[in-house]
Design a protein around this motif. Structure first.
Motif, PDB file in Angstrom:
ATOM      1  N   MET A   1       0.579  -1.336   0.138  1.00 33.96           N
ATOM      2  CA  MET A   1       0.130  -0.153  -0.043  1.00 33.96           C
ATOM      3  C   MET A   1       0.822   1.352  -0.197  1.00 33.96           C
ATOM      4  O   MET A   1       1.795   1.281   0.887  1.00 33.96           O
ATOM      5  CB  MET A   1      -0.818   0.055   1.239  1.00 33.96           C
ATOM      6  N   THR A   2       0.699   2.279  -1.013  1.00 33.13           N
ATOM      7  CA  THR A   2       1.461   3.215  -1.002  1.00 33.13           C
ATOM      8  C   THR A   2       1.052   4.365   0.145  1.00 33.13           C
ATOM      9  O   THR A   2       0.098   4.282   0.686  1.00 33.13           O
ATOM     10  CB  THR A   2       1.321   4.112  -2.360  1.00 33.13           C
ATOM     11  N   GLU A   3       1.818   5.278   0.414  1.00 33.15           N
ATOM     12  CA  GLU A   3       1.842   6.078   1.546  1.00 33.15           C
ATOM     13  C   GLU A   3       0.638   7.086   1.299  1.00 33.15           C
ATOM     14  O   GLU A   3      -0.142   7.336   2.196  1.00 33.15           O
ATOM     15  CB  GLU A   3       3.049   6.916   1.738  1.00 33.15           C
ATOM     16  N   ALA A   4       0.281   7.443  -0.057  1.00 35.41           N
ATOM     17  CA  ALA A   4      -0.694   8.462  -0.411  1.00 35.41           C
ATOM     18  C   ALA A   4      -2.021   7.708  -0.062  1.00 35.41           C
ATOM     19  O   ALA A   4      -2.945   8.272   0.399  1.00 35.41           O
ATOM     20  CB  ALA A   4      -0.587   8.757  -1.703  1.00 35.41           C
ATOM     21  N   THR A   5      -2.193   6.468  -0.264  1.00 29.89           N
ATOM     22  CA  THR A   5      -3.459   5.769   0.086  1.00 29.89           C
ATOM     23  C   THR A   5      -3.663   5.550   1.345  1.00 29.89           C
ATOM     24  O   THR A   5      -4.729   5.784   1.951  1.00 29.89           O
ATOM     25  CB  THR A   5      -3.330   4.430  -0.760  1.00 29.89           C
ATOM     26  N   GLU A   6      -2.673   5.161   2.302  1.00 29.78           N
ATOM     27  CA  GLU A   6      -2.594   5.087   3.504  1.00 29.78           C
ATOM     28  C   GLU A   6      -3.084   6.317   4.228  1.00 29.78           C
ATOM     29  O   GLU A   6      -4.112   6.530   5.175  1.00 29.78           O
ATOM     30  CB  GLU A   6      -1.248   4.744   4.215  1.00 29.78           C
ATOM     31  N   ARG A   7      -2.622   7.433   3.852  1.00 26.73           N
ATOM     32  CA  ARG A   7      -2.910   8.497   4.516  1.00 26.73           C
ATOM     33  C   ARG A   7      -4.383   9.061   3.991  1.00 26.73           C
ATOM     34  O   ARG A   7      -5.185   9.764   4.903  1.00 26.73           O
ATOM     35  CB  ARG A   7      -2.007   9.770   4.133  1.00 26.73           C
ATOM     36  N   GLN A  29     -17.079  -1.824  -0.165  1.00 27.30           N
ATOM     37  CA  GLN A  29     -15.875  -2.332   0.004  1.00 27.30           C
ATOM     38  C   GLN A  29     -15.096  -1.903  -1.206  1.00 27.30           C
ATOM     39  O   GLN A  29     -15.494  -1.874  -2.417  1.00 27.30           O
ATOM     40  CB  GLN A  29     -16.337  -3.857   0.009  1.00 27.30           C
ATOM     41  N   ILE A  30     -13.744  -1.513  -0.912  1.00 28.17           N
ATOM     42  CA  ILE A  30     -13.015  -1.505  -2.019  1.00 28.17           C
ATOM     43  C   ILE A  30     -11.944  -2.113  -1.965  1.00 28.17           C
ATOM     44  O   ILE A  30     -11.260  -2.610  -1.235  1.00 28.17           O
ATOM     45  CB  ILE A  30     -12.221   0.384  -1.928  1.00 28.17           C
ATOM     46  N   ASP A  31     -11.624  -2.836  -3.218  1.00 28.83           N
ATOM     47  CA  ASP A  31     -10.721  -3.944  -3.568  1.00 28.83           C
ATOM     48  C   ASP A  31      -9.641  -3.390  -4.486  1.00 28.83           C
ATOM     49  O   ASP A  31     -10.031  -2.962  -5.596  1.00 28.83           O
ATOM     50  CB  ASP A  31     -11.446  -5.014  -4.171  1.00 28.83           C
ATOM     51  N   LEU A  32      -8.622  -3.243  -3.974  1.00 26.55           N
ATOM     52  CA  LEU A  32      -7.245  -2.837  -4.717  1.00 26.55           C
ATOM     53  C   LEU A  32      -6.556  -3.932  -5.332  1.00 26.55           C
ATOM     54  O   LEU A  32      -5.936  -4.714  -4.331  1.00 26.55           O
ATOM     55  CB  LEU A  32      -6.582  -1.844  -3.743  1.00 26.55           C
ATOM     56  N   ALA A  33      -6.495  -4.013  -6.514  1.00 30.36           N
ATOM     57  CA  ALA A  33      -5.673  -5.306  -7.034  1.00 30.36           C
ATOM     58  C   ALA A  33      -3.933  -4.708  -7.383  1.00 30.36           C
ATOM     59  O   ALA A  33      -3.639  -3.726  -7.364  1.00 30.36           O
ATOM     60  CB  ALA A  33      -6.050  -5.582  -8.377  1.00 30.36           C
ATOM     61  N   PHE A  70      -5.855   3.861  -8.023  1.00 36.26           N
ATOM     62  CA  PHE A  70      -6.220   4.292  -6.718  1.00 36.26           C
ATOM     63  C   PHE A  70      -5.324   5.443  -6.346  1.00 36.26           C
ATOM     64  O   PHE A  70      -6.017   6.211  -5.624  1.00 36.26           O
ATOM     65  CB  PHE A  70      -6.756   3.322  -5.758  1.00 36.26           C
ATOM     66  N   ASP A  71      -4.149   5.332  -6.405  1.00 39.83           N
ATOM     67  CA  ASP A  71      -3.123   6.242  -6.063  1.00 39.83           C
ATOM     68  C   ASP A  71      -3.231   7.497  -6.892  1.00 39.83           C
ATOM     69  O   ASP A  71      -3.279   8.699  -6.351  1.00 39.83           O
ATOM     70  CB  ASP A  71      -1.856   5.859  -6.272  1.00 39.83           C
TER      71      ASP A  71
END
Length: 126
Positions: A1-7, A29-33, A70-71
């Motif tokens: 998981m990237t920092e931008a998505t985590e934040r 529910q958001i599913d990120l491949a 998503f990023d």
């Protein structure tokens, strides 16, 4: 998981009172491949309130997209509805949840409110 998505996900509960004004409630529910795996985020929304977890569970809607896309969404480089229309991501379930959630994404860099532009132009005409 990237920092931008985590934040982005960490910021949602604090931002919810300003963003979630509509009466839409439910679980998205958001599913990120990511390569051969899928990362799951569950977002429970109600007016002015949002809860975020990493546990997969029953949801009223599911949004499937790539982690890379998503990023781009969380940094304002892409627009959520456009990604679905171009079939870059897919969505099923309660569309109102998707429409409410997309308001958390930032506008593209350099975007201006058309009302502000019109006011500036009207001011120049005087």
């Amino acid at each position: 998981m990237t920092e931008a998505t985590e934040r982005f996900f960490e910021s949602l509960p604090a931002r919810a009172p300003d963003v979630l004004h509509s009466p839409v409630s439910g679980t998205l529910q958001i599913d990120l491949a990511r390569g051969n795996q899928t990362l799951h985020w569950v977002v429970r929304m109600a007016p002015g309130v949002i809860e975020v977890s990493r546990h997969r569970g029953p949801a009223d809607a599911i949004w499937y997209t790539s982690e890379e896309l998503f990023d781009r969404l969380v940094t304002g480089q892409a627009q959520a509805i456009s990604t679905v229309l171009r079939n870059e991501s897919s969505f099923s379930g309660h569309v109102g949840l998707f429409l409410a959630f997309r308001r958390f994404f930032p506008d593209p860099p350099g975007t201006r409110d058309p009302r502000d532009v019109a006011r500036e132009q009207a001011g120049r005409l005087r």
